[in-house]
Design an enzyme around this catalytic site. Structure first.
Site, mmCIF file in Angstrom:
data_model
loop_
_atom_site.group_PDB
_atom_site.id
_atom_site.type_symbol
_atom_site.label_atom_id
_atom_site.label_comp_id
_atom_site.label_asym_id
_atom_site.label_seq_id
_atom_site.Cartn_x
_atom_site.Cartn_y
_atom_site.Cartn_z
ATOM 1 N N HIS A 237 52.471 135.449 -85.430
ATOM 2 C CA HIS A 237 52.931 135.410 -83.606
ATOM 3 C C HIS A 237 54.856 135.199 -83.820
ATOM 4 O O HIS A 237 55.086 135.442 -82.980
ATOM 5 C CB HIS A 237 52.421 134.842 -83.124
ATOM 6 C CG HIS A 237 50.534 134.287 -82.879
ATOM 7 N ND1 HIS A 237 49.792 133.775 -82.512
ATOM 8 C CD2 HIS A 237 50.596 136.055 -82.898
ATOM 9 C CE1 HIS A 237 48.866 134.312 -82.122
ATOM 10 N NE2 HIS A 237 48.773 135.610 -83.238
ATOM 11 N N ILE B 263 53.931 126.001 -81.885
ATOM 12 C CA ILE B 263 54.607 126.959 -82.009
ATOM 13 C C ILE B 263 54.707 128.191 -81.404
ATOM 14 O O ILE B 263 54.614 128.926 -81.689
ATOM 15 C CB ILE B 263 54.951 126.771 -83.297
ATOM 16 C CG1 ILE B 263 55.770 125.233 -83.944
ATOM 17 C CG2 ILE B 263 55.453 127.683 -84.099
ATOM 18 C CD1 ILE B 263 55.582 124.769 -85.637
ATOM 19 N N ASP B 264 52.994 128.192 -82.046
ATOM 20 C CA ASP B 264 52.075 129.302 -81.380
ATOM 21 C C ASP B 264 52.316 129.704 -79.933
ATOM 22 O O ASP B 264 53.149 130.527 -79.849
ATOM 23 C CB ASP B 264 50.971 129.257 -81.380
ATOM 24 C CG ASP B 264 50.184 129.917 -81.869
ATOM 25 O OD1 ASP B 264 51.026 131.251 -82.401
ATOM 26 O OD2 ASP B 264 48.162 130.221 -82.381
ATOM 27 N N ASP B 265 51.825 128.537 -78.907
ATOM 28 C CA ASP B 265 52.284 128.670 -77.644
ATOM 29 C C ASP B 265 53.537 129.061 -77.093
ATOM 30 O O ASP B 265 53.685 130.011 -76.249
ATOM 31 C CB ASP B 265 51.971 127.774 -76.342
ATOM 32 C CG ASP B 265 50.539 127.554 -76.107
ATOM 33 O OD1 ASP B 265 49.873 128.469 -75.696
ATOM 34 O OD2 ASP B 265 49.587 126.527 -76.896
#
Length: 672
Positions: A478, A402-404
């Site tokens: 993010h 999810i972050d990437d």
């Protein structure tokens, strides 16, 4: 006063002048802008020069010597030792030894027992003698700490493979876990993806209990070789520890009576699960530990080393190695090209590089090619969700994160691509996938939704770090920032994320950092997200965060936080100044409208002063987190991308401030 051609000298002079003569503060601020712009230009040139011709960036990912020691142990177990590899790995391991004979797990960190034991055993495999002074110091310290018996479970598993530890003295992990449906506690999907990929092959190893002939004894690592595993009291049956200790004893009894047919079916199910998740490059999940244990597990089930699955797996491990100029060989636990590339793209764009610059277009093309368009393990809990995310590594189709995905969307949005429809379609899929991965509490974890079971961490087997993937403030920040940039600030799902972040703020004003060190990272991730989502800079949560950041700024103008902050309160917000952590603090302050503040000027001056002649920064300290405290990371590109992003936003402002409806927290148009 004017900026000098030497950014570091100019920054130092400006800081001294403004401190001694307040009447010069306006001129000094203008000149500080010129110094920052020069530092950013140098950094841009350096970062552009590091791009691969295919469009990606990747910095080394340094962890600790257990990666290198376990690589040698694997080669010993499989009988594939190579003298040159052994020599190079031993050179690296020796070079990381501390003066007292120990090894730690992060720069300037305390000695670590398991790392010291594994490094010691690896050096013995490489031919170092127990009578050598550096080995005497290491063994003596290990005994002082209680010997092998006090090391982590994974260390003792490696030793059990050679008869240096008894399998009966290890926690049990039965392969029948494969048959647990997803609604049963302790099914494999209750574990975080990194733990799941490791535990499944280890269930085979635990069932097989192999022992290879030990090439030497390790009596010197026991406090009493005649009693290497002194008995320990069992916790109360009324405690969770006591319950799980008794469960482990029951599993040991089951191991002795497990029906052979059922056990065989379970191991075959585990093997199928492993093989189905092998990536095209031969690795598993793009990380080294699952690849190592998967190779061992399949080998125990009869897969010979020439089998295509095994051959590809072993070849993939060679790609995790970094050969240094001195002949040393370091093993990376993972590789981070997608993460590094999206962060580099953001940094360059925010530092004034044209959106249609060939480097940014190449980066966008490469990232577009890395999109994952098939379901993975995440779909177990989200079966109706269409794929559309990005992973961290070169090859990891099963575990986009999810972050990437959030950061790739933010990076793609900054590029003026010749095929805008292709960009828009990829962004749309990424946004949809991230929204679909929101957990029930309104926040986001890294790889799975609602991966919050309290039971996996309580297993005696799971003492190697975090084994579940609950939502975190940095990832949620993010995602919220990305959704705001995409015009979804008013979306109820975004608002739930904002509410969760506000509720998670600590009394100090900071946020905990799960994937970076630590409160500086968490706060640097959340404040820009809250501002992007429409909170005013005067909001009490934003002001408390800024006040906290200012309160922990170092005397030299930078920011730093030691990894010990995960365990000791006195380290929270405190540590040697680093380029990446200084940048994270600046990103928060700039987003909150603090561009003209003294704290920001001092932070920018520190970045300019510490920049090297080639436009880069040095950063030996570890500022990345794998598992809080238990596994720490030095991302070698963090020291480049985050300072450049901070300098760029100081000079040019936030590129999406107007679009997101924010007051421009940085930049007054001077950089235009």
């Amino acid at each position: 006063m004017t900026a000098t051609t030497d950014g570091s000298t100019g920054a130092a002079n400006l800081r001294a002048a403004s401190a001694s003569d307040p009447t010069e503060s306006t001129t000094a601020a203008d000149d500080m802008f010129a110094v920052a712009r020069l530092a950013a230009e140098r950094s841009v040139e350096h970062l552009l020069g590091r791009q691969d011709e295919q469009g990606w960036w990747k910095g080394d990912l340094a962890t600790n010597v257990t990666m290198d020691a376990e690589d040698l142990l694997l080669r010993q177990f499989l009988g594939i030792q190579d003298p040159d590899t052994v020599k190079a790995a031993a050179r690296f391991i020796r070079g990381e030894q501390l003066g007292d004979g120990t090894w730690n797990t992060f720069y300037e960190g305390p000695p670590d027992l398991s790392a010291t034991i594994e490094a010691y055993v690896a050096l013995r495999l490489a031919g170092d003698r127990p009578s050598d002074p550096h080995m005497i110091r290491a063994a003596g310290w290990v005994r002082e700490q209680g010997g092998i018996a006090e090391s982590r479970v994974f260390t003792r598993i490696w030793l059990a493979l050679f008869g240096w530890w008894k399998w009966d003295d290890l926690p049990e992990l039965p392969p029948e876990l494969m048959f647990f449906p997803k609604w049963v506690p302790l099914n494999i999907y209750d574990f975080g993806c990194w733990a799941r990929q490791t535990i499944v092959p280890l269930t085979i190893v635990s069932a097989k209990r192999p022992v290879r002939p030990a090439p030497f004894a390790l009596d010197e690592l026991h406090t009493d070789p005649a009693c290497p595993n002194p008995p320990k009291p069992t916790a109360s049956a009324n405690s969770w520890d006591g319950v799980f200790q008794r469960l482990d004893k029951a599993l040991h009894l089951y191991h002795k009576v497990a029906p052979r047919r059922l056990r065989g079916m379970a191991m075959n199910a585990a093997a199928r699960w492993i093989i189905e998740r092998q990536e095209n490059d031969g690795c598993w999940g793009g990380i080294q530990p699952p690849a190592v244990y998967s190779v061992i597990a399949l080998h125990l089930l009869g897969y010979d080393l020439d089998h295509p699955v095994m051959r590809a797996g072993l070849e993939s491990l060679d790609r995790f190695t970094v050969w240094r100029e001195d002949g040393a060989r370091m093993v990376e636990a993972c590789q981070s090209p997608v993460w590094d590339t999206c962060l580099a793209t953001i940094a360059l764009a925010d530092a004034g590089v044209s959106p249609d610059h060939p480097a940014l277009v190449r980066a966008a093309d490469w990232m577009l090619g890395e999109e994952i368009v098939r379901p993975g393990d995440w779909s177990v809990r989200r079966p109706e969700l269409a794929p559309g995310g990005w992973a961290f590594e070169f090859h990891n189709s099963n575990y986009p994160d999810i972050d990437d995905t959030a950061e790739v969307v933010l990076a793609l949005r900054r590029v003026r691509h010749p095929d805008p429809a292709r960009i828009e379609a990829a962004i749309e899929r990424g946004v949809r996938w991230n929204l679909g991965m929101q957990s029930r509490d309104g926040a986001w974890g890294a790889f799975d939704a609602d991966n919050t079971s309290p039971f996996p961490n309580r297993l005696p087997f799971c003492d190697f770090g975090e084994v579940i993937d609950p939502p975190s403030a940095d990832v949620t920040g993010h995602v919220v920032e990305m959704l705001a940039v995409e015009g979804r600030s008013s979306d109820p799902r975004t608002r739930r994320g904002v509410d969760w972040l506000l509720a998670e703020q600590e009394a100090t004003g900071a946020w905990f950092g799960r994937w970076g060190v630590n409160y500086i990272y968490g706060t640097g991730s959340v404040v820009p997200a809250l501002i992007a989502a429409g909170l005013p800079a005067a909001h009490p949560s934003v002001r408390r965060a800024c006040d906290w950041l200012k309160s922990v700024q170092n005397d030299d103008g930078g920011w730093g936080e030691d990894l010990r902050s995960y365990r000791e309160e006195k380290w929270i917000g405190h540590g040697s100044s680093t380029a990446s952590q200084t940048a994270w603090a600046l990103l928060a302050l700039l987003a909150a409208g603090e561009r003209e503040s003294r704290s920001v000027e001092r932070g920018v001056a520190w970045l300019a002063e510490t920049q090297q002649a080639d436009g880069s920064w040095d950063e030996p300290h570890f500022t990345g987190t794998g598992f809080p405290w238990d596994f720490s990371i030095n991302y070698h590109l963090y020291r480049q991308v985050f300072p450049l992003t901070a300098l760029g936003r100081y000079v040019y402002g936030d590129p999406f401030a107007t679009a997101a409806g924010i007051g421009a927290g940085g930049g007054s148009g001077k950089g235009a």
